[in-house]
Design a protein around this motif. Structure first.
Motif, PDB file in Angstrom:
ATOM      1  N   GLN A 339      14.320 -18.233  -2.080  1.00  0.00           N
ATOM      2  CA  GLN A 339      13.350 -17.294  -2.013  1.00  0.00           C
ATOM      3  C   GLN A 339      13.855 -15.813  -2.510  1.00  0.00           C
ATOM      4  O   GLN A 339      14.954 -15.512  -1.953  1.00  0.00           O
ATOM      5  CB  GLN A 339      12.712 -17.415  -0.778  1.00  0.00           C
ATOM      6  CG  GLN A 339      11.707 -18.114  -0.293  1.00  0.00           C
ATOM      7  CD  GLN A 339      11.140 -18.052   1.213  1.00  0.00           C
ATOM      8  OE1 GLN A 339      10.558 -18.882   1.524  1.00  0.00           O
ATOM      9  NE2 GLN A 339      11.162 -16.692   1.406  1.00  0.00           N
ATOM     10  N   ALA A 340      13.230 -15.238  -3.486  1.00  0.00           N
ATOM     11  CA  ALA A 340      13.420 -14.113  -3.991  1.00  0.00           C
ATOM     12  C   ALA A 340      12.277 -13.026  -3.768  1.00  0.00           C
ATOM     13  O   ALA A 340      11.047 -13.743  -3.383  1.00  0.00           O
ATOM     14  CB  ALA A 340      14.024 -14.073  -5.512  1.00  0.00           C
ATOM     15  N   THR A 341      12.049 -11.805  -4.197  1.00  0.00           N
ATOM     16  CA  THR A 341      10.960 -11.023  -4.143  1.00  0.00           C
ATOM     17  C   THR A 341      10.533 -10.763  -5.662  1.00  0.00           C
ATOM     18  O   THR A 341      11.345 -10.283  -6.471  1.00  0.00           O
ATOM     19  CB  THR A 341      11.252  -9.817  -3.401  1.00  0.00           C
ATOM     20  OG1 THR A 341      11.652  -9.831  -2.175  1.00  0.00           O
ATOM     21  CG2 THR A 341       9.762  -8.845  -3.305  1.00  0.00           C
ATOM     22  N   GLY A 342       9.388 -10.835  -6.197  1.00  0.00           N
ATOM     23  CA  GLY A 342       8.997 -10.907  -7.217  1.00  0.00           C
ATOM     24  C   GLY A 342       7.982  -9.689  -7.355  1.00  0.00           C
ATOM     25  O   GLY A 342       6.875 -10.046  -6.705  1.00  0.00           O
ATOM     26  N   LYS A 354       4.218   0.364   1.507  1.00  0.00           N
ATOM     27  CA  LYS A 354       3.495  -0.812   2.140  1.00  0.00           C
ATOM     28  C   LYS A 354       4.175  -2.175   2.114  1.00  0.00           C
ATOM     29  O   LYS A 354       5.213  -2.328   1.160  1.00  0.00           O
ATOM     30  CB  LYS A 354       2.082  -0.983   1.534  1.00  0.00           C
ATOM     31  CG  LYS A 354       1.114  -2.165   2.082  1.00  0.00           C
ATOM     32  CD  LYS A 354      -0.014  -2.266   1.108  1.00  0.00           C
ATOM     33  CE  LYS A 354      -0.854  -3.429   1.935  1.00  0.00           C
ATOM     34  NZ  LYS A 354      -2.124  -3.718   1.036  1.00  0.00           N
ATOM     35  N   HIS A 355       4.210  -2.944   3.007  1.00  0.00           N
ATOM     36  CA  HIS A 355       4.670  -4.214   3.105  1.00  0.00           C
ATOM     37  C   HIS A 355       4.324  -5.168   1.866  1.00  0.00           C
ATOM     38  O   HIS A 355       3.204  -5.181   1.594  1.00  0.00           O
ATOM     39  CB  HIS A 355       4.789  -4.909   4.571  1.00  0.00           C
ATOM     40  CG  HIS A 355       3.168  -5.473   4.755  1.00  0.00           C
ATOM     41  ND1 HIS A 355       2.072  -4.568   4.563  1.00  0.00           N
ATOM     42  CD2 HIS A 355       2.791  -6.778   4.850  1.00  0.00           C
ATOM     43  CE1 HIS A 355       1.291  -5.252   5.036  1.00  0.00           C
ATOM     44  NE2 HIS A 355       1.438  -6.700   4.820  1.00  0.00           N
ATOM     45  N   TYR A 356       5.127  -5.851   1.709  1.00  0.00           N
ATOM     46  CA  TYR A 356       4.994  -6.875   0.699  1.00  0.00           C
ATOM     47  C   TYR A 356       3.897  -8.067   1.188  1.00  0.00           C
ATOM     48  O   TYR A 356       4.038  -8.417   2.402  1.00  0.00           O
ATOM     49  CB  TYR A 356       6.188  -7.696  -0.166  1.00  0.00           C
ATOM     50  CG  TYR A 356       6.950  -6.867  -0.964  1.00  0.00           C
ATOM     51  CD1 TYR A 356       6.331  -6.718  -2.276  1.00  0.00           C
ATOM     52  CD2 TYR A 356       8.100  -6.153  -0.815  1.00  0.00           C
ATOM     53  CE1 TYR A 356       7.248  -5.583  -3.143  1.00  0.00           C
ATOM     54  CE2 TYR A 356       8.907  -5.434  -1.367  1.00  0.00           C
ATOM     55  CZ  TYR A 356       8.155  -5.423  -2.690  1.00  0.00           C
ATOM     56  OH  TYR A 356       9.057  -4.540  -3.390  1.00  0.00           O
ATOM     57  N   ASP A 357       3.207  -8.643   0.239  1.00  0.00           N
ATOM     58  CA  ASP A 357       2.360  -9.832   0.961  1.00  0.00           C
ATOM     59  C   ASP A 357       3.059 -11.007   0.901  1.00  0.00           C
ATOM     60  O   ASP A 357       3.389 -11.364  -0.436  1.00  0.00           O
ATOM     61  CB  ASP A 357       0.945  -9.916   0.149  1.00  0.00           C
ATOM     62  CG  ASP A 357       0.162 -10.801   0.509  1.00  0.00           C
ATOM     63  OD1 ASP A 357       0.394 -11.828   1.225  1.00  0.00           O
ATOM     64  OD2 ASP A 357      -1.158 -10.907   0.442  1.00  0.00           O
ATOM     65  N   LEU A 358       3.364 -11.960   1.676  1.00  0.00           N
ATOM     66  CA  LEU A 358       4.105 -13.187   1.587  1.00  0.00           C
ATOM     67  C   LEU A 358       3.464 -14.124   0.829  1.00  0.00           C
ATOM     68  O   LEU A 358       4.084 -15.143   0.397  1.00  0.00           O
ATOM     69  CB  LEU A 358       4.411 -13.812   3.057  1.00  0.00           C
ATOM     70  CG  LEU A 358       5.274 -12.710   3.889  1.00  0.00           C
ATOM     71  CD1 LEU A 358       5.881 -13.463   5.194  1.00  0.00           C
ATOM     72  CD2 LEU A 358       6.707 -12.038   3.232  1.00  0.00           C
ATOM     73  N   GLY A 359       2.215 -13.999   0.890  1.00  0.00           N
ATOM     74  CA  GLY A 359       1.397 -15.170   0.116  1.00  0.00           C
ATOM     75  C   GLY A 359       1.501 -14.762  -1.418  1.00  0.00           C
ATOM     76  O   GLY A 359       1.269 -15.591  -2.342  1.00  0.00           O
ATOM     77  N   GLY A 470      14.604 -10.894   1.319  1.00  0.00           N
ATOM     78  CA  GLY A 470      14.277 -10.476   2.391  1.00  0.00           C
ATOM     79  C   GLY A 470      13.392  -9.088   2.079  1.00  0.00           C
ATOM     80  O   GLY A 470      12.763  -8.714   3.113  1.00  0.00           O
ATOM     81  N   GLN A 471      13.286  -8.701   1.107  1.00  0.00           N
ATOM     82  CA  GLN A 471      12.590  -7.332   0.899  1.00  0.00           C
ATOM     83  C   GLN A 471      10.852  -7.922   0.967  1.00  0.00           C
ATOM     84  O   GLN A 471      10.103  -6.978   1.158  1.00  0.00           O
ATOM     85  CB  GLN A 471      12.455  -6.945  -0.668  1.00  0.00           C
ATOM     86  CG  GLN A 471      13.864  -6.485  -1.004  1.00  0.00           C
ATOM     87  CD  GLN A 471      14.296  -5.302  -0.177  1.00  0.00           C
ATOM     88  OE1 GLN A 471      13.457  -4.641   0.445  1.00  0.00           O
ATOM     89  NE2 GLN A 471      15.618  -5.246   0.085  1.00  0.00           N
ATOM     90  N   THR A 472      10.579  -9.014   0.963  1.00  0.00           N
ATOM     91  CA  THR A 472       9.094  -9.418   1.175  1.00  0.00           C
ATOM     92  C   THR A 472       8.670  -9.291   2.648  1.00  0.00           C
ATOM     93  O   THR A 472       7.733  -9.091   3.087  1.00  0.00           O
ATOM     94  CB  THR A 472       9.073 -10.903   0.740  1.00  0.00           C
ATOM     95  OG1 THR A 472       9.782 -11.549   1.665  1.00  0.00           O
ATOM     96  CG2 THR A 472       9.238 -11.069  -0.618  1.00  0.00           C
ATOM     97  N   GLY A 473       9.735  -9.294   3.420  1.00  0.00           N
ATOM     98  CA  GLY A 473       9.629  -9.272   4.790  1.00  0.00           C
ATOM     99  C   GLY A 473      10.055 -10.561   5.361  1.00  0.00           C
ATOM    100  O   GLY A 473      10.230 -10.747   6.649  1.00  0.00           O
ATOM    101  N   CYS A 511       8.328 -11.729  13.009  1.00  0.00           N
ATOM    102  CA  CYS A 511       6.830 -11.404  13.109  1.00  0.00           C
ATOM    103  C   CYS A 511       6.181 -11.101  11.775  1.00  0.00           C
ATOM    104  O   CYS A 511       4.995 -11.437  11.436  1.00  0.00           O
ATOM    105  CB  CYS A 511       6.928  -9.839  13.608  1.00  0.00           C
ATOM    106  SG  CYS A 511       7.253  -9.847  15.400  1.00  0.00           S
ATOM    107  N   SER A 512       6.813 -11.065  10.593  1.00  0.00           N
ATOM    108  CA  SER A 512       6.197 -10.863   9.310  1.00  0.00           C
ATOM    109  C   SER A 512       5.667 -12.334   8.926  1.00  0.00           C
ATOM    110  O   SER A 512       4.660 -12.391   8.479  1.00  0.00           O
ATOM    111  CB  SER A 512       7.331 -10.514   8.223  1.00  0.00           C
ATOM    112  OG  SER A 512       6.837 -10.465   7.037  1.00  0.00           O
ATOM    113  N   ALA A 513       6.516 -13.517   9.095  1.00  0.00           N
ATOM    114  CA  ALA A 513       6.110 -14.700   9.057  1.00  0.00           C
ATOM    115  C   ALA A 513       4.778 -14.955   9.887  1.00  0.00           C
ATOM    116  O   ALA A 513       3.814 -15.833   9.470  1.00  0.00           O
ATOM    117  CB  ALA A 513       7.345 -15.642   9.201  1.00  0.00           C
ATOM    118  N   ASN A 514       4.938 -14.500  11.058  1.00  0.00           N
ATOM    119  CA  ASN A 514       3.802 -14.651  12.000  1.00  0.00           C
ATOM    120  C   ASN A 514       2.635 -14.011  11.193  1.00  0.00           C
ATOM    121  O   ASN A 514       1.417 -14.607  11.456  1.00  0.00           O
ATOM    122  CB  ASN A 514       3.988 -14.121  13.308  1.00  0.00           C
ATOM    123  CG  ASN A 514       3.095 -14.930  14.349  1.00  0.00           C
ATOM    124  OD1 ASN A 514       3.057 -16.093  14.362  1.00  0.00           O
ATOM    125  ND2 ASN A 514       2.384 -13.870  14.925  1.00  0.00           N
TER     126      ASN A 514
END
Length: 767
Positions: A339-342, A354-359, A470-473, A511-514
């Protein structure tokens, strides 16, 4: 100004080769949508919400997954311990998927590269250390095992064997590693370190070079009582940073020309190469006959590995015949997903806190599928966009990057500082939704006009910038496994998640995954408060009620527990904390979603979320419960409180218990490190931070002892998985083993001739 722009535009055609070369790819036109299941180099239609890919087990819902968290060189040894337990017990071959983020990707790379080489090189097996166990053996003072193979070869003569615990402690142990012996040599032969430590040298090598950004070996302890030694080490560390800083400043003008004035995506950050080759030297090195030690991280061996080792090479660990595979590595491996952040290539303009959207922003990199919800998922090898295996690991672990959002500093200031000192570890790939001609036209534009051509928040733009996952949360690696509906997910949480100013563990990634689950109608309920023993306190720990929104960083954090004080790394009583994914209605059965938060689009919604179970293994401990164990092994001398009677010493006849096979037993290095930490706090004014040492500290200043302590903690806790639930126990002991994948074999047989490698550079790297 007009003349300057015209002059630059006139010169630009001569720079096309370099410009396009900054973002390597085999894409000429935008990739089409996939029309058939076996079509390659196309974007999958994800409207069904299902993940279409070759699976290690052909079941609708994969039974078991292992997630290795981020956290740099702090998370890597903790993950190494968990993986070692999975290898030791044979659980690895019943695990369908393995996901990794950042530091967890270091360990995953170690695992998969060793498996690849064992199969490719036909490494002969040995009954004493079958399969992959040869790469996870530790050299320890196992007195009770000293006459049992293979431990008998891990000892120097009895009269001196207490002087060292591993290859790293032998004289010249880190620099005299010889070639792997085909047969077990005479254990008394002095010609090679291998004659003493055998296969355990692989773990010893990793211990030796934990300081990824330094050329020499790691120190032997986290703190030094000796003033002279401490001063010498501080000077060495200072010299390292001086060199890295000088490299960055010298190349900064080139960076401003090629990546700020123009948007050419040149890889001109020298520290990015230092970091990449440091990872490869520590986790990817395997001795060869012609090697002269010590090995330089900038040698041609690692340069070629970074350019040439692609995922189609690793496919042989999934496709070889069963007899060969089981003999060489013990069975078929889990499917690896990094997993990376794109996000947009123009991260310099993306100043939103603003936080990234994991989806949408979790960028998955696997053998036959890569991409994200924002850009779509490509059916094909990541080699298509220039991602070799090492470059994918770098992308997953690029925490020092302009995409950084997890600091309490305005992102504009962060970007300016990182650009000024040319510190940019992320990796740019071609946006497969756009044509190569658009990338060439984009390279003609000068600042600030190229921003108009490259939208920051959409899937458009010539490039995609990959940075630390990890930048996605989701620094745990849960998203890709939940998206596939994996029924039982073991999360090795070795991340740095402790806020010392609040004296609390934030559990931000959990919490971010939740929240990813919340917007899809689910949440995680855990079995009780982790600071309370089983059978005490509330039976359920509702994560949706515990997670709050932090206005400073705008990410989910964890508050104090109800009436019992904060959760800290030192009052954690659950070796395996079990959580269950259950239905959740925002505003009815729990808090509402954030203002203006819309549910994720249906095509990115993972299927079959209900019923997933999370087994959370955290790098934390119940310090009060551990202290009596330490006192048992290290009784104090009545005449001198600062002196400890070490087990096995003249004054203390009992011996160290070693690493016994029972899950509840402790190991010598772990207890020794705990005792050393206690001594440092009591008598030397140090601060107690283990087992939540700073991620940054361990990346540039790790120690051999600290690596062992984290590895042994992960190994110890993973042993309790057998007691976590009857369902998981059944899977671990009797679950279906992974099978050879004909689909992957067909896929890579077709892909290899499509994008050939440079034979001169890559000779020896093809399977």
């Amino acid at each position: 100004m007009k003349k300057a722009i015209v002059g630059l535009l006139a010169c630009c055609p001569f720079l096309f080769g370099c410009v396009v070369g900054g973002v390597p790819s085999h894409i000429s036109d935008a990739l089409p949508a996939c029309q058939t299941p076996d079509q390659l180099d196309c974007i999958l239609n994800t409207n069904s919400g299902k993940v279409k890919e070759a699976k290690p087990i052909e079941t609708p819902l994969p039974p078991l997954g292992l997630a290795l968290s981020g956290g740099g060189s702090k998370a890597a040894p903790f993950a190494m311990g968990v993986v070692k337990r999975f290898v030791d017990e044979g659980w690895l071959y019943r695990t369908s998927y393995l996901s990794s983020v950042s530091g967890g990707s270091y360990t995953a790379f170690y695992l998969y590269y060793k498996a690849y080489r064992a199969v490719r090189d036909d490494v002969p097996s040995n009954r004493a250390y079958p399969g992959l166990s040869r790469y996870f053996m530790d050299t320890r003072n196992l007195d009770s095992m000293k006459h049992v193979p293979p431990y008998v070869w891990l000892y120097s003569p009895d009269e001196v064997h207490h002087q060292w615990d591993s290859l790293a402690e032998l004289e010249h142990g880190c620099t005299s590693l010889g070639p792997v012996p085909v047969n077990v040599p005479d254990p008394t032969a002095p010609h090679s370190v291998w004659s003493k430590v055998q296969q355990a040298a692989y773990q010893g090598w990793v211990e030796c070079y934990q300081d990824l950004l330094r050329a020499d070996r790691s120190q032997m302890s986290k703190y030094k009582d000796d003033v002279v030694a401490r001063t010498q080490y501080a000077n060495e560390l200072g010299a390292t940073f001086t060199m890295l800083f000088a490299e960055s400043l010298v190349t900064a003008p080139v960076n401003w020309m090629t990546n700020v004035l123009f948007d050419w995506k040149w890889r001109v950050s020298p520290t990015q190469y230092d970091y990449l080759y440091g990872i490869l030297r520590t986790y990817g090195y395997m001795p060869r006959e012609e090697d002269v030690l010590p090995v330089s991280p900038h040698g041609e061996y690692f340069r070629a590995m970074a350019k040439c080792l692609d995922f189609s090479d690793l496919s042989i660990i999934y496709t070889r015949d069963p007899a060969t595979t089981r003999e060489r590595i013990g069975g078929y491996m889990p499917k690896w997903i990094m997993q990376a952040t794109g996000n947009s290539g123009n991260v310099g303009l993306d100043l939103s806190p603003k936080h990234y959207d994991l989806g949408t922003d979790v960028f998955e990199i696997s053998f036959d599928v890569f991409g994200s919800g924002r850009y779509g998922y490509v059916q094909g090898s990541p080699w298509l966009v220039g991602l070799s295996v090492p470059m994918a690991v770098l992308s997953s672990a690029a925490f020092a990057d302009t995409a950084q959002r997890s600091v309490h500093v305005p992102r504009g200031a962060v970007n300016f500082l990182l650009q000024t000192i040319n510190l940019r570890w992320g990796f740019d790939i071609a946006n497969y939704n756009e044509s190569d001609s658009k990338r060439q036209l984009h390279s003609l534009l000068i600042w600030p006009f190229y921003y108009l051509d490259s939208p920051v928040t959409t899937q458009k733009g010539p490039t995609i910038h990959l940075s630390d996952g990890g930048q996605t949360g989701d620094n745990l690696g849960l998203t890709s496994l939940m998206r596939r509906g994996v029924r039982h997910i073991v999360a090795a949480a070795g991340e740095q998640d402790y806020d010392s100013s609040r004296n609390a563990m934030m559990l931000g990634s959990l919490c971010s995954a939740n929240y990813y689950l919340n917007v899809r109608g689910y949440t995680m309920d855990f079995d009780g408060d982790p600071t309370l023993s089983m059978g005490t306190g509330p039976e359920k720990y509702h994560l949706a009620d515990k997670c709050t929104w932090d206005d400073d960083r705008q990410i989910y954090v964890h508050p104090s527990t109800d009436g019992t004080g904060n959760i800290t790394p030192f009052n954690w009583k659950r070796r395996v904390w079990v959580g269950h994914v259950v239905p959740y209605t925002p505003g009815v059965t729990g808090p509402k979603l954030l203002p203006n938060e819309e549910p994720t689009a249906a095509e990115f919604t993972p299927q079959h979320l209900e019923g997933i179970t999370i087994y959370y293994i955290n790098s934390a401990m119940d310090r009060d419960a551990w202290m009596p164990i330490v006192r048992e092994w290290y009784p104090r001398d009545a005449s001198d409180p600062q002196r400890f009677l070490v087990r096995g010493s003249e004054d203390s006849p009992a011996f160290c218990k070693g690493m016994a096979p029972e899950p509840g037993d402790y190991s010598c290095p772990l207890i020794e490190y705990f005792q050393d930490t206690d001594s440092a706090v009591r008598f030397h004014g140090q601060k107690w931070v283990f087992p939540q040492t700073s991620t940054a500290f361990t990346t540039y200043s790790n120690s051999i002892n600290l690596f062992r302590a984290y590895r042994d903690l992960g190994w110890l806790y993973a042993g309790d998985l057998l007691n976590a639930s009857p369902e998981l126990r059944e899977i671990l002991l009797h679950g279906q083993e992974n099978q050879p994948s004909e689909a992957l074999k067909t896929l890579y047989d077709e892909q290899k001739p499509r994008y050939p490698k440079d034979e001169q550079v890559c000779r020896g790297w093809s399977s």
